[in-house]
Design a protein around this motif. Structure first.
Motif, mmCIF file in Angstrom:
data_model
loop_
_atom_site.group_PDB
_atom_site.id
_atom_site.type_symbol
_atom_site.label_atom_id
_atom_site.label_comp_id
_atom_site.label_asym_id
_atom_site.label_seq_id
_atom_site.Cartn_x
_atom_site.Cartn_y
_atom_site.Cartn_z
ATOM 1 N N LEU A 234 -5.200 -15.384 100.860
ATOM 2 C CA LEU A 234 -5.806 -16.256 99.854
ATOM 3 C C LEU A 234 -6.454 -15.428 98.750
ATOM 4 N N VAL A 235 -7.123 -14.344 99.126
ATOM 5 C CA VAL A 235 -7.744 -13.467 98.130
ATOM 6 C C VAL A 235 -6.686 -12.933 97.169
ATOM 7 N N GLN A 236 -5.559 -12.492 97.716
ATOM 8 C CA GLN A 236 -4.490 -11.952 96.867
ATOM 9 C C GLN A 236 -3.911 -13.048 95.970
ATOM 10 N N ALA A 237 -3.801 -14.262 96.500
ATOM 11 C CA ALA A 237 -3.289 -15.372 95.691
ATOM 12 C C ALA A 237 -4.229 -15.670 94.527
ATOM 13 N N VAL A 238 -5.541 -15.589 94.768
ATOM 14 C CA VAL A 238 -6.511 -15.820 93.692
ATOM 15 C C VAL A 238 -6.387 -14.728 92.637
ATOM 16 N N ARG A 239 -6.247 -13.479 93.075
ATOM 17 C CA ARG A 239 -6.091 -12.378 92.125
ATOM 18 C C ARG A 239 -4.874 -12.593 91.236
ATOM 19 N N GLN A 240 -3.744 -12.920 91.851
ATOM 20 C CA GLN A 240 -2.518 -13.116 91.090
ATOM 21 C C GLN A 240 -2.625 -14.335 90.179
ATOM 22 N N GLY A 241 -3.279 -15.388 90.674
ATOM 23 C CA GLY A 241 -3.444 -16.580 89.868
ATOM 24 C C GLY A 241 -4.279 -16.332 88.627
ATOM 25 N N ARG A 242 -5.344 -15.547 88.778
ATOM 26 C CA ARG A 242 -6.188 -15.235 87.627
ATOM 27 C C ARG A 242 -5.407 -14.420 86.588
ATOM 28 N N LYS A 243 -4.616 -13.465 87.053
ATOM 29 C CA LYS A 243 -3.812 -12.661 86.122
ATOM 30 C C LYS A 243 -2.845 -13.540 85.336
ATOM 31 N N LYS A 244 -2.189 -14.453 86.052
ATOM 32 C CA LYS A 244 -1.223 -15.337 85.394
ATOM 33 C C LYS A 244 -1.917 -16.260 84.409
ATOM 34 N N GLU A 245 -3.071 -16.775 84.806
ATOM 35 C CA GLU A 245 -3.819 -17.687 83.944
ATOM 36 C C GLU A 245 -4.270 -17.011 82.661
#
Length: 614
Positions: free
Chosen positions: A453-464
């Motif tokens: 989940l932490v990695q998903a949040v990191r990737q999501g923030r980058k994409k956003e």
């Protein structure tokens, strides 16, 4: 629906009442740890889908959970405390033994509101409700009338913005729990301050989210950017609505708060004939009527849709107020020159003038950013229904580095921004620290325990961020990201003290002057000039008149593009005065028509008409 608060564990000396909504389960058993284990079969009511049990001899602090269909053990979805985290058992809380020192509190006056948004964990080094109390006298002295807390509902880990909450009834343990929140509310009321809480009904966080094990809280018909959409209009949605409305009443009635800020109501998808938000407003209005004290519902929405604010008899939802993003975007783009993302729709001084005149900047015209028409007309809505800001948690925290306006513009520009905010006809809101020019960032942070989940949040923030920024955002999981956001109260310099004093002066004028502040919504004229970039506001009430000149451009000393109206005028205030850290005032203290003031770059001047003597 006339909602009665009953979900959760309601303690009483004779017996504690446990209620949980689980309409599709065949059995629910209450498991108590006090400290010896006890199990109690719960009774089902087909009419509302709730399971209930009354159990004697249950002390406050007792841990408990529910066992579903004999084998699935889960915490209470309406838990009032989760001291062992989002995966641990719930805890029985005594809500009624403490006494209030501000029991006669009648509530703040909405039209006098000056909001102060803060994040509990970063407002002080201690990061608790208790630590906020010590700073309340200073906020009151500044001119703040109401705290606006970011969400405190229990989230995973020790640090979070609060929008990942999964126990909406449980104030986070690290902040001081529900008892700490009640003490803060009481301390606010004792000083004559209101307190509003941010709540999230458009989605729930991912970690520790066991709601789906109890019932159909979510729907696949709609989707949100942050998680599953909440089921407000499908089968069994009555129970979901009751859950959320009980939560709102819990914060307002049991915890004695004055209002709720409803996060992203545009992501509350609901096609019912009576929408959830309309039903929620009716329930809150009924509470206000019964208690003799007004409670507020403040919407956050990016739709520019005045129907959120119109009463139901006019086809609206009846919410009391709304955050107005257009005001922020117009002011921010004007003073920073930023034009990426949604700022491409703004940047002209005419946009700020449009906001002053018509509430929204976009009220149906084409938006280049959205590539479609955006918004509808809101001129029929009172300006007091709009909460405006020059910074807030979203507009700071969703920048690449979480940088504040104080790191982007000059000191003189900060004073112009302060005046445009505090002397607007809307309800102003400050974001913690802006009153003294805090330079520490406010980036996004989390403390999830699931590595995936932490990695998903990191990737999501980058994409956003790709639509707005070039570069890599701060790691939201890193503890240093969180600690970098803690306010730096102890090292304020002379400039910080001057800016704080300027805000205090502006808010005092707003509060006490017969024309400035909310009364500017009556009998006023607004003009704009692109070269030099400035805004001119003329307002009157009875025999008193004021003229405000906002100079946003970089031009050196120059005359204002408009003359003062007929009469004799005295300088009421000037942001360039040396007491406010400026280069010094320019020109005489009294002017007569047809004279015009002389301007410095990035300056605000206030002029007041002197009444003629008979």
């Amino acid at each position: 629906m006339n909602v009665v608060q009953e979900l959760g564990a309601w303690y009483a000396p004779e017996a504690t009442r446990f209620t949980v909504w689980a309409p599709l389960r065949s059995s629910v058993e209450l498991r108590l740890f006090d400290p010896e284990e006890r199990r109690v079969e719960m009774a089902f009511a087909a009419g509302d889908g709730c399971w209930r049990a009354e159990v004697p001899d249950v002390a406050p602090g007792t841990r408990y959970s529910f066992v579903l269909d004999g084998d699935l053990e889960r915490p209470d979805p309406a838990s009032f405390a989760q001291p062992d985290g989002v995966h641990g058992p719930s805890v029985v809380v005594d809500h009624f033994s403490e006494t209030r020192s501000a029991a006669s509190w009648a509530g703040p006056q909405w039209e006098e509101s000056v909001f102060y948004e803060l994040h509990v964990g970063t407002f002080t080094e201690q990061g608790t409700f208790e630590a906020i109390i010590g700073r309340l006298p200073s906020l009151k002295d500044l001119g703040v009338t109401c705290l606006s807390l970011m969400p405190v509902a229990h989230f995973p880990g020790q640090r979070n913005w609060g929008y990942d909450g999964v126990y909406p009834f449980a104030a986070h343990t690290t902040y001081g729990g529900v008892q700490g929140l009640k003490r803060l509310a009481d301390a606010c009321h004792s000083l004559g301050l209101g307190i509003v809480l941010d709540v999230v009904y458009n989605h729930f966080g991912p970690e520790g989210n066991y709601l789906r094990d109890f019932g159909p809280y979510f729907t696949d018909v709609y989707h949100t950017p942050w998680g599953e959409a909440v089921n407000f209009d499908g089968p069994y949605s009555d129970g979901v609505r009751k859950y959320c409305i009980e939560n709102a009443l819990y914060w307002l009635k049991t915890c004695d708060l004055d209002g709720l800020r409803l996060d992203a109501v545009h992501a509350i998808y609901d096609a019912a004939a009576v929408p959830f938000l309309e039903e929620l407003t009716r329930e809150v209005d009924a509470l206000s009527l019964d208690s003799g004290r007004q409670r507020w519902l403040i919407a956050e929405s990016d739709r520019n849709d005045a129907r959120f604010l119109r009463p139901s008899e006019q086809g609206g939802l009846g919410l009391h107020a709304q955050w107005n993003d257009d005001f922020h975007h117009a002011l921010h783009a004007l003073v920073t020159g930023e034009r990426h993302g949604y700022y491409q729709d703004f940047g002209r001084v005419e946009d700020l003038g449009q906001a002053w005149r018509q509430n929204y900047v976009y009220s149906g015209q084409y938006s280049p950013f959205r590539k479609r028409r955006h918004g509808n007309c809101a001129v029929d809505r009172a300006k007091s229904q709009f909460v405006v800001c020059s910074q807030n948690h979203d507009q700071v925290g969703n920048r690449l580095r979480g940088d504040r306006l104080s790191t982007m513009v000059s000191f003189e520009t900060l004073k112009v921004v302060a005046a445009a905010l505090c002397l607007s006809p809307f309800q102003p809101m400050l974001f913690m620290g802006q009153e003294y020019g805090e330079k520490r960032p406010f980036p996004y942070f989390i403390d999830h325990t699931d590595p995936k989940l932490v990695q998903a949040v990191r990737q999501g923030r980058k994409k956003e961020f790709q639509a707005f920024w070039r570069g890599t955002p701060l790691d939201p999981k890193a503890e240093t990201t969180f600690t970098s956001a803690v306010l730096n109260w102890e090292t304020q310099d002379e400039r910080a003290r001057q800016l704080w004093a300027w805000y205090k002066r502006l808010l005092a004028l707003r509060r006490s002057h017969p024309v400035l502040g909310p009364d500017m919504a009556v009998a006023r004229e607004v003009r704009e000039s692109a070269t030099p970039a400035c805004l001119w506001v003329h307002a009157r009430r009875a025999e008193t008149e004021v003229v405000l000149y906002f100079a946003f451009g970089d031009q050196p000393e120059a005359p204002a593009p408009w003359e003062l109206p007929e009469g004799t005028w005295q300088r009421l205030e000037d942001s360039s005065a040396r007491r406010w850290g400026g280069p010094g005032t320019h020109g005489p203290e009294e002017l007569c028509h047809p004279q015009a003031p002389q301007f410095h770059a990035r300056q605000v001047q206030l002029w007041e008409r002197v009444a003629r003597k008979e």
